[in-house]
Design a protein around this motif. Structure first.
Motif, PDB file in Angstrom:
ATOM      1  N   PRO B  51      -5.601  -2.071  -8.791  1.00 37.07           N
ATOM      2  CA  PRO B  51      -4.923  -2.276  -7.460  1.00 37.07           C
ATOM      3  C   PRO B  51      -3.937  -3.208  -7.836  1.00 37.07           C
ATOM      4  O   PRO B  51      -3.990  -4.316  -8.503  1.00 37.07           O
ATOM      5  CB  PRO B  51      -5.845  -2.736  -6.576  1.00 37.07           C
ATOM      6  N   THR B  52      -2.549  -2.926  -6.994  1.00 37.33           N
ATOM      7  CA  THR B  52      -1.482  -4.006  -7.092  1.00 37.33           C
ATOM      8  C   THR B  52      -0.863  -4.490  -5.597  1.00 37.33           C
ATOM      9  O   THR B  52      -0.225  -5.392  -5.757  1.00 37.33           O
ATOM     10  CB  THR B  52      -0.086  -3.178  -7.761  1.00 37.33           C
ATOM     11  N   GLU B  53      -1.704  -3.608  -4.720  1.00 36.71           N
ATOM     12  CA  GLU B  53      -1.263  -4.343  -3.316  1.00 36.71           C
ATOM     13  C   GLU B  53      -2.590  -3.980  -2.401  1.00 36.71           C
ATOM     14  O   GLU B  53      -3.206  -3.164  -2.654  1.00 36.71           O
ATOM     15  CB  GLU B  53       0.184  -3.828  -2.901  1.00 36.71           C
ATOM     16  N   ARG B  54      -2.434  -4.635  -1.181  1.00 40.57           N
ATOM     17  CA  ARG B  54      -3.215  -4.487  -0.182  1.00 40.57           C
ATOM     18  C   ARG B  54      -2.984  -3.153   0.431  1.00 40.57           C
ATOM     19  O   ARG B  54      -1.681  -2.676   0.513  1.00 40.57           O
ATOM     20  CB  ARG B  54      -3.236  -5.454   0.698  1.00 40.57           C
ATOM     21  N   THR B  55      -3.880  -2.409   0.956  1.00 37.88           N
ATOM     22  CA  THR B  55      -3.801  -1.212   1.613  1.00 37.88           C
ATOM     23  C   THR B  55      -2.748  -1.118   2.894  1.00 37.88           C
ATOM     24  O   THR B  55      -2.080  -0.213   3.273  1.00 37.88           O
ATOM     25  CB  THR B  55      -5.059  -0.682   2.265  1.00 37.88           C
ATOM     26  N   SER B  56      -2.945  -2.562   3.754  1.00 37.72           N
ATOM     27  CA  SER B  56      -2.148  -2.731   4.740  1.00 37.72           C
ATOM     28  C   SER B  56      -0.638  -2.740   4.303  1.00 37.72           C
ATOM     29  O   SER B  56       0.364  -2.072   4.857  1.00 37.72           O
ATOM     30  CB  SER B  56      -2.374  -3.922   5.405  1.00 37.72           C
ATOM     31  N   GLN B  72      -1.511  -4.145  14.737  1.00 38.24           N
ATOM     32  CA  GLN B  72      -2.209  -3.473  16.016  1.00 38.24           C
ATOM     33  C   GLN B  72      -3.048  -2.321  15.569  1.00 38.24           C
ATOM     34  O   GLN B  72      -3.954  -2.270  16.087  1.00 38.24           O
ATOM     35  CB  GLN B  72      -0.893  -2.918  16.796  1.00 38.24           C
ATOM     36  N   MET B  73      -2.695  -1.397  14.599  1.00 45.93           N
ATOM     37  CA  MET B  73      -3.394  -0.400  14.146  1.00 45.93           C
ATOM     38  C   MET B  73      -4.710  -0.817  13.645  1.00 45.93           C
ATOM     39  O   MET B  73      -5.791  -0.293  13.801  1.00 45.93           O
ATOM     40  CB  MET B  73      -2.562   0.573  13.111  1.00 45.93           C
ATOM     41  N   GLU B  78     -10.709  -1.756  13.521  1.00 44.17           N
ATOM     42  CA  GLU B  78     -11.700  -2.578  13.566  1.00 44.17           C
ATOM     43  C   GLU B  78     -12.598  -2.751  14.709  1.00 44.17           C
ATOM     44  O   GLU B  78     -13.772  -2.936  14.649  1.00 44.17           O
ATOM     45  CB  GLU B  78     -11.066  -3.980  13.107  1.00 44.17           C
ATOM     46  N   ALA B  79     -11.798  -2.585  15.943  1.00 45.29           N
ATOM     47  CA  ALA B  79     -12.665  -2.760  16.960  1.00 45.29           C
ATOM     48  C   ALA B  79     -13.576  -1.486  17.136  1.00 45.29           C
ATOM     49  O   ALA B  79     -14.754  -1.541  17.849  1.00 45.29           O
ATOM     50  CB  ALA B  79     -11.654  -2.744  18.137  1.00 45.29           C
TER      51      ALA B  79
END
Lengths: 237, 237
Positions: B51-56, B72-73, B78-79
């Motif tokens: 991996p080179t970056e976060r999914t976000s 926000q997504m 998560e909620a």
């Protein structure tokens, strides 16, 4: 696809029904993927293993028929059988017990699966209806069964003992569980029942229906259109 | 009864869907006769194995989202996860390739059938979403898989080679053949499809429907009422 047929060796409509479903299968596109499995049924489990009278006499006595009335019924059934290519000798057939015949039909399945079983079934029906033979007699049963392809030694073993009796009883119990009140009784893929020697066209329709239903594409009952799923373009929020 | 679930280890709705079908099964009368088989699906087969970056970050870049919009997504997912009892750490999860994780899920099935496979699947989802671990890294995969019950030696063999790659591809091809455009995708008895993390009630309804159809009483399509059959009281003429 699987067809189970509950049938008795001494049941005139059963042999006729056999010819009719064979006719339906001959015209069925996927016949080579259909398995026919014969199931046991006894119309009269109390019938004697050593026959004492003709079926026609027994029926006339039991139902108080006149000789002319009994003859008329026989003539009608023989005429229907003839239309399906079968020669019946109903004035000569004997009132007899079929449990041993059914045990040999089960032996046929054990030895050679549905195909050999079908040959034994056919041979016994022919012996009884066309040749008016005593298919409760062990010598007759042995001759018919061996000619149909059963191993002589196993035939002797089965006839000498009680092997397959429980299988015959289990078949009869299953027919009752299905609500069958008579034979022939046909069940396709444990799903559709057909009672009686229906015309070949009726069998054809049920075969087509069962085939199309047993080869479905899946039916999507709930979809995530705009809902909660992730795809190549990300996750729906 | 059999439930096949196409799912990816990095798919947030898949873990939520897993909890929901588990809830449906917990309330299903015949749950002990249900087999759950996990099938592989890769949302992004081109994702890096290192991996080179976060999914976000990847998602924000790919879809041109603002940081606030992306946040926000994440918050919303998560909620929802929290409502189903799951702790997600979506701001930390990495954009990574899941083929090796899926190969170990297949190893789980080989070693211990559906039950062990389910344990490996659960452990990998938890490692990724709740612990934000790098489930493309072989050391992480080994630790998670062995803790879930896989044999260490086989895990090493599989990770060192390409074993089960074809099985992963076959699963994905099957999903495409079924017309699945995303995951989770559930197929019951190769008959009914459910797309997306539907509410548990929807799964319950499909389970009931599939069960009743796979345990039918037969439907009599043609009867011999007054027709051509023989019963205990004789043969209809």
């Amino acid at each position: 696809m699987k067809i189970e047929i509950w049938s008795d060796v001494v049941c005139p409509w059963c042999y006729i029904g056999k010819r009719r479903i064979e006719k339906a299968l001959a015209g069925f596109e996927h016949a080579d993927e259909v398995e026919v499995h014969w199931r046991s049924y006894q119309l009269d489990p109390g019938a004697p293993t050593t026959p004492t009278e003709r079926t026609s006499s027994m029926l006339a006595r039991k139902y108080g028929q006149s000789p002319a009335g009994a003859q008329q019924m026989q003539d009608r059934v023989e005429a229907v059988a003839a239309e399906d290519g079968l020669v019946y000798r109903l004035s000569e057939t004997l009132h007899l017990n079929t449990v041993d015949a059914h045990r040999l039909i089960h032996l046929g399945h054990e030895q050679g699966g549905n195909e050999l079983q079908g040959q034994v079934k056919e041979a016994l029906l022919q012996a009884y209806f066309t040749e008016a033979r005593d298919v409760a007699d062990h010598d007759v049963l042995r001759e018919v069964a061996v000619a149909a392809g059963l191993e002589p030694q196993r035939v002797d073993e089965v006839l000498a003992g009680t092997e397959f009796t429980e299988d015959v009883q289990a078949d009869i119990a299953q027919a009752q569980a299905y609500g069958a009140s008579g034979v022939p009784f046909f069940v396709v893929d444990e799903k559709y029942g057909i009672s009686g020697a229906q015309p070949a066209e009726v069998f054809s329709q049920v075969l087509e229906k069962a085939w199309s239903e047993s080869h479905p594409r899946i039916e999507v009952l709930a979809t995530a259109d705009g809902g909660e799923a992730c795809g190549p373009d990300g996750c729906a929020i």
